[in-house]
Design an enzyme around this catalytic site. Structure first.
Site, PDB file in Angstrom:
ATOM      1  N   TYR A   1       0.870  -1.189   0.000  1.00  0.00           N
ATOM      2  CA  TYR A   1       0.000   0.000   0.000  1.00  0.00           C
ATOM      3  C   TYR A   1       0.896   1.224   0.000  1.00  0.00           C
ATOM      4  O   TYR A   1       1.885   1.275   0.727  1.00  0.00           O
ATOM      5  CB  TYR A   1      -0.881   0.007   1.248  1.00  0.00           C
ATOM      6  CG  TYR A   1      -1.777   1.220   1.383  1.00  0.00           C
ATOM      7  CD1 TYR A   1      -2.861   1.419   0.530  1.00  0.00           C
ATOM      8  CD2 TYR A   1      -1.549   2.175   2.372  1.00  0.00           C
ATOM      9  CE1 TYR A   1      -3.679   2.539   0.654  1.00  0.00           C
ATOM     10  CE2 TYR A   1      -2.366   3.299   2.510  1.00  0.00           C
ATOM     11  CZ  TYR A   1      -3.433   3.468   1.643  1.00  0.00           C
ATOM     12  OH  TYR A   1      -4.249   4.571   1.771  1.00  0.00           O
TER      13      TYR A   1
ATOM     14  N   ASP B   1       9.375   2.873  -0.709  1.00  0.00           N
ATOM     15  CA  ASP B   1       8.383   3.486   0.169  1.00  0.00           C
ATOM     16  C   ASP B   1       8.656   3.001   1.588  1.00  0.00           C
ATOM     17  O   ASP B   1       8.277   1.898   1.974  1.00  0.00           O
ATOM     18  CB  ASP B   1       6.972   3.113  -0.304  1.00  0.00           C
ATOM     19  CG  ASP B   1       5.902   3.766   0.554  1.00  0.00           C
ATOM     20  OD1 ASP B   1       6.251   4.466   1.522  1.00  0.00           O
ATOM     21  OD2 ASP B   1       4.710   3.556   0.256  1.00  0.00           O
TER      22      ASP B   1
ATOM     23  N   LYS C   1       4.839   8.242   8.968  1.00  0.00           N
ATOM     24  CA  LYS C   1       4.524   7.509  10.208  1.00  0.00           C
ATOM     25  C   LYS C   1       5.520   7.709  11.358  1.00  0.00           C
ATOM     26  O   LYS C   1       5.460   8.724  12.041  1.00  0.00           O
ATOM     27  CB  LYS C   1       4.334   6.030   9.888  1.00  0.00           C
ATOM     28  CG  LYS C   1       3.088   5.768   9.007  1.00  0.00           C
ATOM     29  CD  LYS C   1       2.656   4.342   9.064  1.00  0.00           C
ATOM     30  CE  LYS C   1       1.662   3.967   7.960  1.00  0.00           C
ATOM     31  NZ  LYS C   1       0.290   4.389   8.214  1.00  0.00           N
TER      32      LYS C   1
HETATM   33  C1  LIG Z   1       3.864   2.000   3.063  1.00  0.00           C
HETATM   34  C2  LIG Z   1       2.900   3.139   3.077  1.00  0.00           C
HETATM   35  N1  LIG Z   1       3.038   4.134   2.189  1.00  0.00           N
HETATM   36  C3  LIG Z   1       2.218   5.200   2.180  1.00  0.00           C
HETATM   37  C4  LIG Z   1       1.172   5.296   3.065  1.00  0.00           C
HETATM   38  C5  LIG Z   1       0.267   6.472   3.035  1.00  0.00           C
HETATM   39  O1  LIG Z   1       0.520   7.289   4.140  1.00  0.00           O
HETATM   40  P1  LIG Z   1      -0.599   8.269   4.716  1.00  0.00           P
HETATM   41  O2  LIG Z   1      -1.687   7.425   5.294  1.00  0.00           O
HETATM   42  O3  LIG Z   1       0.146   9.080   5.749  1.00  0.00           O
HETATM   43  O4  LIG Z   1      -1.077   9.108   3.587  1.00  0.00           O
HETATM   44  C6  LIG Z   1       0.981   4.274   4.000  1.00  0.00           C
HETATM   45  C7  LIG Z   1      -0.123   4.343   4.957  1.00  0.00           C
HETATM   46  O5  LIG Z   1      -0.478   3.395   5.612  1.00  0.00           O
HETATM   47  C8  LIG Z   1       1.861   3.167   3.998  1.00  0.00           C
HETATM   48  O6  LIG Z   1       1.711   2.143   4.852  1.00  0.00           O
END
Ligand SMILES: Cc1ncc(COP(=O)(O)O)c(C=O)c1O
Length: 438
Positions: A150, A245, A273
């Site tokens: 994700y 990511d 996060k």
């Molecule tokens: C690996 C990863 N990338 C991007 C995101 C998106 O982040 P946000 O919820 O702060 O927009 C998440 C959110 O859970 C994530 O787990």
């Protein structure tokens, strides 16, 4: 209008959950919070490793908001830094603050791939801008992502996370209303499958591969030894950019992210996060020559903006978090708790005769109820979803909170202790025995 007046009159008598349902669709502020069994959950307070609900019951919080509070809730050092910052400066619409420069310097110092960095408010914004930059820099449209990963809510990536069996191998958008052209420009490949990835790159021009180095959005599927280096090699061969990511793995697994552990340097890195211990902040960093294309340099072509980018309170939270991670044995502590939990959960389920695979990395753990190896999302179709979710709901009766949603991981923070591991093990066993009637 009548509905709202009637609601106002009734407000005194309605519970908070009913009031939420009346004025907020679904009663919660994220599609990831509308979870069966938790419809009436009120978060009344948080403290260290715990939260308290609207009825005054306290739970050891292993879900931890999908992972941000690596230091624990309401960390005093982070709170102090935020309070000081917002009393001093609350302007970020023009120019730059000393806090922002200090945070960018820390990102450059700690994260191997980051030569320069820009701040966002969320992880989704960071991945959005990374992919836009990759398209601009390569002159290509297509993106490759992996089933089970994700990367946020925008159209290029909001697909194929926890897909039903029949949608694996096809595109599985998470929403209606997405732009079909954007969805079609993303190819989805099985994690750990270098051959399939190479097929995508050789058949069409691909701007970027985006990957969670450990797909934690489906618990913890560990990369094969050669997988991440293999992606780096493929990207180099086909002129594709590698976007790592690290929104979950960054700062949680190491100050330098998982890239500092696996030794693979991506072109661009996204962070969020744990970086801000719960305050809304994300970042995008990478090769200076790429990052320079953003419109933060006047006249440069890749538009980058955000009213709240670099918000002083959030930047102060991130700076205090990173400094505490650098100066105190946070990773040592959370890794030891994670290791103990994984070992003892595996022992527990073995002794109960319950087929289980306990996975994780560092502070992250998850128990899949299945046999067999876990190398990609399709393997996890074997997980006993009913047991996975109902066990977690039952654990709540024993003061433990793990998200009762299929495949979701749990986390340790610096505020957790060995006593909390004991509580976890006791609650897990009690809940399992209640369910199985033994
Ligand atoms: C690996 C990863 N990338 C991007 C995101 C998106 O982040 P946000 O919820 O702060 O927009 C998440 C959110 O859970 C994530 O787990």
């Amino acid at each position: 209008m009548f509905r709202y007046i009637a609601h106002a009159l009734l407000r005194e008598e309605l519970s908070l959950a009913d009031r939420a349902q009346a004025v907020m669709p679904g009663g919660v502020n994220s599609g990831q919070r509308g979870i069966p069994g938790l419809e009436r959950l009120i978060i009344a307070g948080t403290d260290g490793a715990t939260f308290t609900d609207g009825d005054g019951r306290t739970y050891v919080d292993f879900h931890a908001a999908f992972g941000p509070p690596i230091l624990g809730h309401n960390d005093p050092d982070v709170d102090r830094a935020v309070t000081e910052a917002i009393r001093t400066v609350d302007l970020m619409g023009v120019g730059v603050t000393e806090l922002e420069v200090g945070l960018a310097e820390r990102l450059v110092e700690h994260v191997p791939s980051v030569e320069t960095a820009l701040l966002t408010a969320t992880g989704s914004e960071a991945t959005f801008h990374a992919l836009r930059l990759a398209r601009a820099a390569t002159g290509r449209r297509r993106v490759v992502k992996f089933q089970g990963c994700y990367h946020g809510w925008h159209d290029a990536v909001a697909m194929n996370v926890i897909s039903p069996a029949e949608r694996i191998g096809d595109r599985d958008p998470m929403s209606t209303g997405m732009m079909p052209e954007t969805v079609e420009a993303t190819a989805v490949v099985a994690f750990n499958d270098l051959e399939a990835t190479e097929r995508e790159l050789s058949e069409r021009d691909v701007a970027a591969i985006i990957v969670e180095p450990i797909p934690h959005n489906i618990g913890a599927v560990l990369p094969d030894d050669g997988f991440l280096p293999g992606l780096r090699g493929l990207c180099d061969r086909y002129g594709t950019l590698l976007v790592m990511d690290e929104v979950i793995t960054g700062f949680r697994h190491a100050l330098g992210g998982y890239q500092s552990i696996c030794g693979v340097v991506p072109d661009l890195t996204t962070l969020g996060k744990a970086m801000g211990n719960g305050y809304p902040i994300g970042a995008l960093g990478g090769r200076a020559e790429l990052m320079d294309q953003f419109s933060t340099t006047p006249g440069h072509p890749v538009f980058f903006a955000g009213t709240y980018n670099g918000h002083p309170g959030c930047v102060a939270a991130a700076t205090a978090t990173i400094d505490k991670l650098a100066n105190e044995p946070v990773h040592e502590h959370v890794f030891a708790l994670g290791e103990r939990a994984r070992t003892e959960l595996a022992d527990l389920f073995r002794s109960l005769g319950q087929p289980a695979r306990v996975s994780g990395y560092g502070s992250v753990f998850v128990t899949y109820f299945m046999d067999g190896p876990v190398r990609e999302y399709a393997d996890l179709l074997a997980n006993d979803i009913e047991l996975f979710t109902s066990l977690r709901l039952a654990e709540m009766e024993h003061g433990v909170f793990e998200l009762p949603l299929n495949l979701k991981r749990s986390h340790f923070s610096y505020a957790h202790t060995d006593d909390h591991v004991d509580t976890l093990l006791g609650a897990t066993e009690a809940a399992w025995r209640e369910k199985k009637g033994s």
